[in-house]
Design an enzyme around this catalytic site. Structure first.
Site, mmCIF file in Angstrom:
data_model
loop_
_atom_site.group_PDB
_atom_site.id
_atom_site.type_symbol
_atom_site.label_atom_id
_atom_site.label_comp_id
_atom_site.label_asym_id
_atom_site.label_seq_id
_atom_site.Cartn_x
_atom_site.Cartn_y
_atom_site.Cartn_z
ATOM 1 N N LYS A 43 0.709 -1.299 0.095
ATOM 2 C CA LYS A 43 -0.023 0.046 0.016
ATOM 3 C C LYS A 43 0.922 1.100 0.063
ATOM 4 C CE LYS A 43 -4.047 -1.904 -0.162
ATOM 5 N NZ LYS A 43 -5.117 -1.763 -1.155
HETATM 6 C C1 LIG Z 1 -3.337 -7.582 3.575
HETATM 7 C C2 LIG Z 1 -4.200 -7.141 2.279
HETATM 8 N N1 LIG Z 1 -4.021 -8.070 1.337
HETATM 9 C C3 LIG Z 1 -4.454 -7.953 0.224
HETATM 10 C C4 LIG Z 1 -5.063 -6.562 -0.029
HETATM 11 C C5 LIG Z 1 -5.720 -6.305 -1.448
HETATM 12 O O1 LIG Z 1 -4.929 -5.550 -2.259
HETATM 13 P P1 LIG Z 1 -5.897 -4.722 -3.484
HETATM 14 O O2 LIG Z 1 -6.596 -3.387 -2.482
HETATM 15 O O3 LIG Z 1 -4.783 -3.909 -4.309
HETATM 16 O O4 LIG Z 1 -6.974 -5.496 -4.168
HETATM 17 C C6 LIG Z 1 -4.888 -5.622 0.545
HETATM 18 C C7 LIG Z 1 -5.641 -4.627 0.382
HETATM 19 O O5 LIG Z 1 -6.330 -3.685 1.325
HETATM 20 C C8 LIG Z 1 -4.514 -5.919 2.017
HETATM 21 O O6 LIG Z 1 -4.382 -4.923 2.862
#
Ligand SMILES: Cc1ncc(COP(=O)(O)O)c(C=O)c1O
Length: 305
Positions: A43
């Site tokens: 992120k």
């Molecule tokens: C721990 C975790 N895994 C996977 C994701 C998924 O990523 P994306 O938001 O790009 O789909 C997030 C997103 O918030 C996350 O915090």
């Protein structure tokens, strides 16, 4: 040579081939270690893109406010990036957010506001974030609808994967939260290699899988489908039960020395499942999204240590 801007350490994360956790069909499983980013998750990439794009679009200057609604990695990344630009981060979290996360956000310099997780509540946390941005003259970044989220992964994560593997990738597997990662990476890869297989990982029985959305894996959406998700680039949706994701995140730590979080465990489970359907010796890539340090409490509660 030293680097004086910590934001330069965002991205360019390493890729590791797993040797003990083996897919079927002699496939190779490679993991991109996103916990190497400064705050420990993928992120950081989108926070940088979203904040920069807000600065350009709205002419934000030092002391101005950015608002985000998140209880997880994005809250931490947005706080980190906003502070680097001299902006004031206001983070709206659902009331049930762990005490440790709230403490960390405050330590990092965020103003934390508590909202409700129920969409019918007048204090629904996403709506509250929008209202606060309006009242206090700030910008609501909203990772769920912000195109800079997808752009970050299209322009950085995807390009890095493609270059690190010289284009030799047959399948990309990724858990779906906002859908930013799978949409950005999937789109880039398909533009370069039409037959690359893009697999969406989702909690068992989620809305994306056509179910009622009961099983929950932190970071992945279970009850909604994010507007950013481009379903046209997804070849297959694989459901992963929470318990399997949890077990796999422990295997990752113990067998491979990869300190991934629970959604990363879900990504690995998804990769092993899809490998049964791929050509022999295919190369599968997924992300280790964040680290186990965020989930020690959960793991202790759920697993006999
Ligand atoms: C721990 C975790 N895994 C996977 C994701 C998924 O990523 P994306 O938001 O790009 O789909 C997030 C997103 O918030 C996350 O915090």
């Amino acid at each position: 040579m030293s680097v004086t801007d910590i934001m330069r350490f965002i991205g360019n994360t390493p890729i590791l081939e797993l040797t003990r956790i083996r897919p079927f069909n002699n496939c190779r499983l490679l993991v991109k270690l996103e916990y190497f980013n400064p705050t420990g998750s993928h992120k950081d990439r989108i926070a940088l893109y979203m904040v920069k794009s807000a600065i350009e679009k709205y002419g934000l200057k030092e002391g101005d406010i950015v608002v985000e609604a998140s209880s997880g990695n994005t809250a931490i990344s947005v706080t980190f990036i906003a502070k680097r630009f001299g902006l004031i981060p206001i983070i709206v979290v659902p009331k049930a957010t762990s005490v440790n996360k709230v403490r960390l956000l405050k330590l990092m310099g965020a103003e934390v506001v508590f909202g409700n997780e129920d969409p019918s509540s007048p204090n629904y946390y996403l709506k509250l974030a929008e209202d606060i941005a309006k009242e206090r003259g700030g910008v609501f970044l909203n990772q769920y609808a912000n195109p800079a989220n997808v752009r970050a992964h299209y322009e950085t994560t995807a390009v890095e994967i493609w270059n690190q593997l010289n284009g030799s990738i047959d399948c990309f597997v990724m858990g779906v939260g906002t859908g930013g990662t799978i949409t950005g990476v999937g789109r880039y890869l398909k533009e370069r290699k039409r037959d690359v297989v893009i697999v969406a990982v989702t909690p068992k029985g989620s809305k994306l899988a056509g179910g009622p959305g009961i099983d929950r894996i932190e970071g992945l959406l279970h009850k909604d489908i994010a507007p950013l998700l481009d379903r046209s680039i997804i070849d297959k949706v694989i459901e992963v039960p929470y318990s399997e994701a949890l077990d796999m995140s422990l295997r990752l730590v113990r067998d491979e020395g990869v300190l991934g979080g629970i959604s990363s465990g879900a990504n690995i489970v998804g990769a092993l499942k899809i490998s049964k359907e791929l050509e022999p010796r295919s190369t599968i890539v997924t992300l280790i999204v964040d680290s186990i340090f965020r989930y020690i409490d959960l793991l202790e509660q759920n697993i006999m240590m």
